[in-house]
Design a protein around this motif. Structure first.
Motif, PDB file in Angstrom:
ATOM      1  N   THR A 137      -4.628   5.244   1.544  1.00 43.92           N
ATOM      2  CA  THR A 137      -4.567   3.825   1.875  1.00 43.92           C
ATOM      3  C   THR A 137      -3.939   3.741   3.254  1.00 43.92           C
ATOM      4  O   THR A 137      -2.817   4.216   3.448  1.00 43.92           O
ATOM      5  CB  THR A 137      -3.698   3.068   0.859  1.00 43.92           C
ATOM      6  OG1 THR A 137      -4.317   3.146  -0.430  1.00 43.92           O
ATOM      7  CG2 THR A 137      -3.548   1.601   1.262  1.00 43.92           C
ATOM      8  N   ILE A 195      -2.678   1.820   6.791  1.00 49.22           N
ATOM      9  CA  ILE A 195      -2.183   0.636   7.484  1.00 49.22           C
ATOM     10  C   ILE A 195      -2.219   0.950   8.975  1.00 49.22           C
ATOM     11  O   ILE A 195      -1.811   2.043   9.385  1.00 49.22           O
ATOM     12  CB  ILE A 195      -0.746   0.308   7.061  1.00 49.22           C
ATOM     13  CG1 ILE A 195      -0.648   0.188   5.530  1.00 49.22           C
ATOM     14  CG2 ILE A 195      -0.244  -0.965   7.744  1.00 49.22           C
ATOM     15  CD1 ILE A 195       0.700   0.591   4.979  1.00 49.22           C
ATOM     16  N   HIS A 222      -5.556  -1.896   6.467  1.00 48.64           N
ATOM     17  CA  HIS A 222      -4.719  -3.102   6.436  1.00 48.64           C
ATOM     18  C   HIS A 222      -4.058  -3.220   7.803  1.00 48.64           C
ATOM     19  O   HIS A 222      -3.281  -2.340   8.201  1.00 48.64           O
ATOM     20  CB  HIS A 222      -3.668  -2.994   5.339  1.00 48.64           C
ATOM     21  CG  HIS A 222      -2.711  -4.149   5.328  1.00 48.64           C
ATOM     22  ND1 HIS A 222      -3.066  -5.401   4.889  1.00 48.64           N
ATOM     23  CD2 HIS A 222      -1.414  -4.236   5.732  1.00 48.64           C
ATOM     24  CE1 HIS A 222      -2.027  -6.218   5.010  1.00 48.64           C
ATOM     25  NE2 HIS A 222      -1.024  -5.541   5.523  1.00 48.64           N
ATOM     26  N   ILE A 261      -1.610  -4.896  10.698  1.00 45.20           N
ATOM     27  CA  ILE A 261      -0.414  -5.692  10.947  1.00 45.20           C
ATOM     28  C   ILE A 261      -0.277  -5.865  12.459  1.00 45.20           C
ATOM     29  O   ILE A 261      -0.168  -4.880  13.198  1.00 45.20           O
ATOM     30  CB  ILE A 261       0.861  -5.008  10.411  1.00 45.20           C
ATOM     31  CG1 ILE A 261       0.741  -4.736   8.908  1.00 45.20           C
ATOM     32  CG2 ILE A 261       2.088  -5.877  10.692  1.00 45.20           C
ATOM     33  CD1 ILE A 261       1.917  -3.944   8.333  1.00 45.20           C
ATOM     34  N   ASP A 320       9.118  -4.128   7.132  1.00 48.39           N
ATOM     35  CA  ASP A 320       9.327  -5.078   6.034  1.00 48.39           C
ATOM     36  C   ASP A 320       8.022  -5.357   5.291  1.00 48.39           C
ATOM     37  O   ASP A 320       7.994  -5.398   4.055  1.00 48.39           O
ATOM     38  CB  ASP A 320       9.898  -6.390   6.578  1.00 48.39           C
ATOM     39  CG  ASP A 320      11.347  -6.259   7.022  1.00 48.39           C
ATOM     40  OD1 ASP A 320      11.983  -5.240   6.685  1.00 48.39           O
ATOM     41  OD2 ASP A 320      11.829  -7.174   7.722  1.00 48.39           O
ATOM     42  N   GLU A 321       6.929  -5.563   6.035  1.00 45.55           N
ATOM     43  CA  GLU A 321       5.656  -5.878   5.391  1.00 45.55           C
ATOM     44  C   GLU A 321       5.147  -4.706   4.562  1.00 45.55           C
ATOM     45  O   GLU A 321       4.626  -4.891   3.455  1.00 45.55           O
ATOM     46  CB  GLU A 321       4.616  -6.285   6.430  1.00 45.55           C
ATOM     47  CG  GLU A 321       3.302  -6.728   5.801  1.00 45.55           C
ATOM     48  CD  GLU A 321       2.378  -7.465   6.771  1.00 45.55           C
ATOM     49  OE1 GLU A 321       1.158  -7.481   6.514  1.00 45.55           O
ATOM     50  OE2 GLU A 321       2.869  -8.012   7.771  1.00 45.55           O
ATOM     51  N   ILE A 322       5.303  -3.498   5.083  1.00 48.42           N
ATOM     52  CA  ILE A 322       4.844  -2.322   4.335  1.00 48.42           C
ATOM     53  C   ILE A 322       5.624  -2.165   3.036  1.00 48.42           C
ATOM     54  O   ILE A 322       5.042  -1.983   1.958  1.00 48.42           O
ATOM     55  CB  ILE A 322       4.985  -1.056   5.202  1.00 48.42           C
ATOM     56  CG1 ILE A 322       3.935  -1.048   6.316  1.00 48.42           C
ATOM     57  CG2 ILE A 322       4.842   0.211   4.348  1.00 48.42           C
ATOM     58  CD1 ILE A 322       4.122   0.046   7.330  1.00 48.42           C
ATOM     59  N   THR A 375       7.371  -4.375   1.408  1.00 41.46           N
ATOM     60  CA  THR A 375       7.182  -5.501   0.495  1.00 41.46           C
ATOM     61  C   THR A 375       5.828  -5.428  -0.195  1.00 41.46           C
ATOM     62  O   THR A 375       5.716  -5.634  -1.407  1.00 41.46           O
ATOM     63  CB  THR A 375       7.292  -6.833   1.258  1.00 41.46           C
ATOM     64  OG1 THR A 375       8.596  -6.936   1.815  1.00 41.46           O
ATOM     65  CG2 THR A 375       7.030  -8.013   0.333  1.00 41.46           C
ATOM     66  N   ARG A 376       4.802  -5.117   0.569  1.00 41.87           N
ATOM     67  CA  ARG A 376       3.434  -5.126   0.018  1.00 41.87           C
ATOM     68  C   ARG A 376       3.081  -3.850  -0.734  1.00 41.87           C
ATOM     69  O   ARG A 376       2.434  -3.902  -1.780  1.00 41.87           O
ATOM     70  CB  ARG A 376       2.420  -5.354   1.132  1.00 41.87           C
ATOM     71  CG  ARG A 376       0.973  -5.314   0.659  1.00 41.87           C
ATOM     72  CD  ARG A 376       0.039  -5.932   1.644  1.00 41.87           C
ATOM     73  NE  ARG A 376      -1.334  -5.920   1.155  1.00 41.87           N
ATOM     74  CZ  ARG A 376      -2.316  -6.644   1.652  1.00 41.87           C
ATOM     75  NH1 ARG A 376      -2.081  -7.471   2.654  1.00 41.87           N
ATOM     76  NH2 ARG A 376      -3.537  -6.567   1.162  1.00 41.87           N
ATOM     77  N   PHE A 377       3.504  -2.696  -0.206  1.00 41.97           N
ATOM     78  CA  PHE A 377       3.081  -1.427  -0.786  1.00 41.97           C
ATOM     79  C   PHE A 377       4.200  -0.699  -1.531  1.00 41.97           C
ATOM     80  O   PHE A 377       3.938   0.221  -2.303  1.00 41.97           O
ATOM     81  CB  PHE A 377       2.521  -0.508   0.310  1.00 41.97           C
ATOM     82  CG  PHE A 377       1.301  -1.061   0.998  1.00 41.97           C
ATOM     83  CD1 PHE A 377       0.041  -0.895   0.443  1.00 41.97           C
ATOM     84  CD2 PHE A 377       1.414  -1.767   2.182  1.00 41.97           C
ATOM     85  CE1 PHE A 377      -1.078  -1.393   1.072  1.00 41.97           C
ATOM     86  CE2 PHE A 377       0.292  -2.282   2.822  1.00 41.97           C
ATOM     87  CZ  PHE A 377      -0.964  -2.097   2.259  1.00 41.97           C
TER      88      PHE A 377
END
Length: 262
Positions: free
Chosen positions: A37, A39, A54, A56, A71-73, A75-77
């Protein structure tokens, strides 16, 4: 033993910075093809989005951009298994040290050295906590073969990145995290093609002559050509695979023989 390329990274979550163009784009595709997966992050979205990626949007030369991505990684993954610090580049003018301003130095160091340092700091703790992870820093042969006229700050930043990468590997290898450096020479990206075209037009020469002039400026490339992005991606793909499980702390140069010394 048969190597199952399509599934060797199945279940892994990977981040490729600067993953929308050039070698970064090729690396991201290579990891996705192996089942990861993926990013990707850059300031601008890719021209041709890959639905497997994905994206960002972030400026990693700024601390806020680095924190946004981390933070996004998480939180999401929930985790990150593979971090490819590929972002880098030089926009400083030619002319050696006298042509450079403090801003030139600061921007180049932020992008090429401090951005990966900050991203490592944000994402390493969860790797250490789980006892596994892989970090690859994309440096440059300019760390050992600097071109002072046009890329003095870039070369200095990449030299710092190589040193930092080795130091970090010594610290975290006992904790299950592998850290490696890949140092490419000249890569024939779309940006490089445009540069060759500009040189050819400016000099009134052919594209072939312009390409040769660049190779001559590097002191020659024994293989007679720059690397293709996919070739760099294949090296990275191997290094993050289970087949490279005993490799850490090493620098891998992929330059067609450009660096003339051992």
């Amino acid at each position: 033993m048969n190597r199952q390329f399509e599934t060797e990274l199945q279940g892994k979550i990977a981040l490729v910075t600067g993953g929308t163009k050039g070698a970064g784009q090729a690396i991201a595709k290579r990891l996705a093809d192996a089942g990861a997966t993926v990013i990707i992050t850059a300031r601008n979205a890719p021209d041709s989005p890959d639905e497997r990626m994905h994206f960002i949007a972030a400026d990693l030369s700024q601390p806020a951009g680095t924190q946004k991505v981390a933070d996004e990684i998480l939180t999401r993954f929930g985790r990150l298994d593979i971090l490819i610090n590929n972002l880098g580049g030089s926009e400083t003018p030619g002319g050696g040290f006298a042509a450079l301003t403090n801003a030139d130095w600061e921007q180049t160091l932020q992008t090429n050295l401090l951005a990966p340092v900050r991203l490592d700091s944000a994402l390493l703790p969860q790797m250490v906590a789980r006892g596994e992870g892989i970090i690859i820093h994309i440096a440059s042969i300019q760390a050992r073969l600097p071109l002072f006229d046009s890329t003095l700050p870039y070369a200095a930043a990449k030299a710092g990145l190589v040193n930092y990468s080795k130091s970090l590997s010594n610290e975290v290898a006992p904790k299950g995290v592998r850290v490696l450096t890949v140092s490419p020479g000249w890569i024939m990206t779309d940006a490089s093609e445009r540069m060759v075209d500009r040189i050819a037009k400016s000099a009134g020469s052919s594209v072939e002559q312009a390409r040769q002039s660049i190779m001559d400026g590097l002191g020659g490339i024994p293989m007679g050509r720059p690397a293709q992005p996919q070739e760099v991606a294949e090296l990275v793909g191997y290094l993050v695979s289970p087949w490279a499980a005993y490799l850490t702390g090493a620098e891998f140069t992929i330059d067609g023989g450009t660096v003339p010394t051992i």
